[in-house]
Design a protein around this motif. Structure first.
Motif, short mmCIF file in Angstrom:
data_model
loop_
_atom_site.label_atom_id
_atom_site.label_comp_id
_atom_site.label_asym_id
_atom_site.label_seq_id
_atom_site.Cartn_x
_atom_site.Cartn_y
_atom_site.Cartn_z
N ASP A 145 30.59 29.76 22.23
CA ASP A 145 29.50 29.74 21.48
C ASP A 145 28.31 30.82 22.75
O ASP A 145 27.15 31.51 23.28
CB ASP A 145 28.04 28.79 21.60
N LEU A 146 29.52 30.61 24.17
CA LEU A 146 28.94 31.79 24.87
C LEU A 146 28.81 33.30 24.97
O LEU A 146 29.67 33.36 23.99
CB LEU A 146 29.29 31.31 26.33
N THR A 147 27.62 34.28 25.30
CA THR A 147 28.12 35.41 25.71
C THR A 147 28.31 36.02 26.24
O THR A 147 28.49 35.40 27.21
CB THR A 147 26.56 35.79 25.30
N GLU A 148 29.51 37.01 26.40
CA GLU A 148 30.18 37.88 27.47
C GLU A 148 29.33 38.36 28.21
O GLU A 148 28.24 38.99 27.41
CB GLU A 148 31.52 38.25 27.38
N GLU A 149 28.77 38.94 29.18
CA GLU A 149 28.20 39.29 30.10
C GLU A 149 29.00 39.97 30.89
O GLU A 149 29.77 39.56 32.07
CB GLU A 149 27.03 39.30 30.75
N GLU A 150 28.38 41.75 31.22
CA GLU A 150 29.14 42.30 32.36
C GLU A 150 28.20 42.38 33.57
O GLU A 150 27.33 42.12 33.02
CB GLU A 150 28.97 43.79 31.54
N LEU A 151 28.61 42.43 35.23
CA LEU A 151 28.55 42.22 36.04
C LEU A 151 27.84 43.77 36.62
O LEU A 151 28.82 44.39 36.54
CB LEU A 151 29.77 41.26 37.15
N SER A 152 27.25 43.41 37.40
CA SER A 152 26.32 45.03 37.57
C SER A 152 27.11 44.92 39.09
O SER A 152 27.52 44.63 39.32
CB SER A 152 25.29 44.57 38.24
N GLU A 153 27.07 46.42 38.73
CA GLU A 153 28.52 46.73 40.06
C GLU A 153 28.01 46.23 41.49
O GLU A 153 28.71 46.50 42.32
CB GLU A 153 28.04 48.40 40.01
N GLU A 154 26.48 46.12 41.98
CA GLU A 154 26.07 45.29 43.34
C GLU A 154 26.38 44.19 42.88
O GLU A 154 26.67 43.79 44.27
CB GLU A 154 24.43 45.11 42.58
N TRP A 155 26.63 43.05 41.85
CA TRP A 155 27.24 42.32 42.10
C TRP A 155 28.61 42.71 42.19
O TRP A 155 29.16 41.15 43.38
CB TRP A 155 26.55 41.47 40.92
N LYS A 156 29.49 42.64 42.03
CA LYS A 156 30.64 43.16 41.89
C LYS A 156 31.29 43.80 43.61
O LYS A 156 31.72 43.10 43.88
CB LYS A 156 31.20 44.28 40.93
N SER A 157 30.26 44.32 43.87
CA SER A 157 30.69 45.21 45.32
C SER A 157 29.88 43.80 46.08
O SER A 157 30.63 43.56 47.22
CB SER A 157 30.01 46.43 45.50
N MET A 158 29.21 43.26 45.91
CA MET A 158 29.05 42.19 46.92
C MET A 158 29.23 40.30 46.61
O MET A 158 30.04 39.85 47.60
CB MET A 158 27.40 40.83 46.73
N GLU A 159 30.43 40.47 45.93
CA GLU A 159 31.65 39.60 45.54
C GLU A 159 32.51 40.25 46.29
O GLU A 159 33.26 39.46 47.14
CB GLU A 159 31.64 39.61 43.85
N LEU A 160 32.63 41.75 46.02
CA LEU A 160 33.82 42.17 46.81
C LEU A 160 34.39 41.60 48.93
O LEU A 160 35.29 41.75 48.92
CB LEU A 160 33.86 43.49 46.23
N LYS A 161 32.71 41.70 48.31
CA LYS A 161 32.64 41.47 50.62
C LYS A 161 33.20 39.76 51.08
O LYS A 161 33.51 39.72 51.81
CB LYS A 161 31.34 41.68 50.71
#
Length: 88
Positions: free
Chosen positions: A52-68
């Motif tokens: 029942d959880l919706t899928e959401e796209e992560l923002s580019e900002e969040w993705k770049s912070m995560e990659l660091k």
């Protein structure tokens, strides 16, 4: 229909399981009204229903912070049970 037997508790509230279940070390139980049902299990790991959880796209900002902080880019593995493993 299942055979119905009665288990009596001792002075400390414990019961002795029927012989076929004495070697089992772990049980899951379900309580429905005044009924207690025991199920022998091998593990206590639970996989919650997340359908029942919706899928959401992560923002580019969040993705770049995560990659660091996390360069691990392996594909995720989802599982609804210990036997079901699907690579996404």
């Amino acid at each position: 229909m299942a055979e119905i037997n009665i288990l009596k508790t001792d002075s400390r509230g414990r019961i002795t399981l029927p012989r076929p279940f004495r070697s089992e070390s772990l049980f899951e139980y379900a309580i429905e009204g005044n009924q207690l049902t025991l199920y022998p299990v091998k593990t206590v790991r639970k996989f919650p229903d997340m359908s029942d959880l919706t899928e959401e796209e992560l923002s580019e900002e969040w993705k770049s912070m995560e990659l660091k902080v996390n360069r691990d880019a392996r594909p995720a593995i989802t599982a609804d049970s210990p036997d079901d493993k699907t690579t996404i």
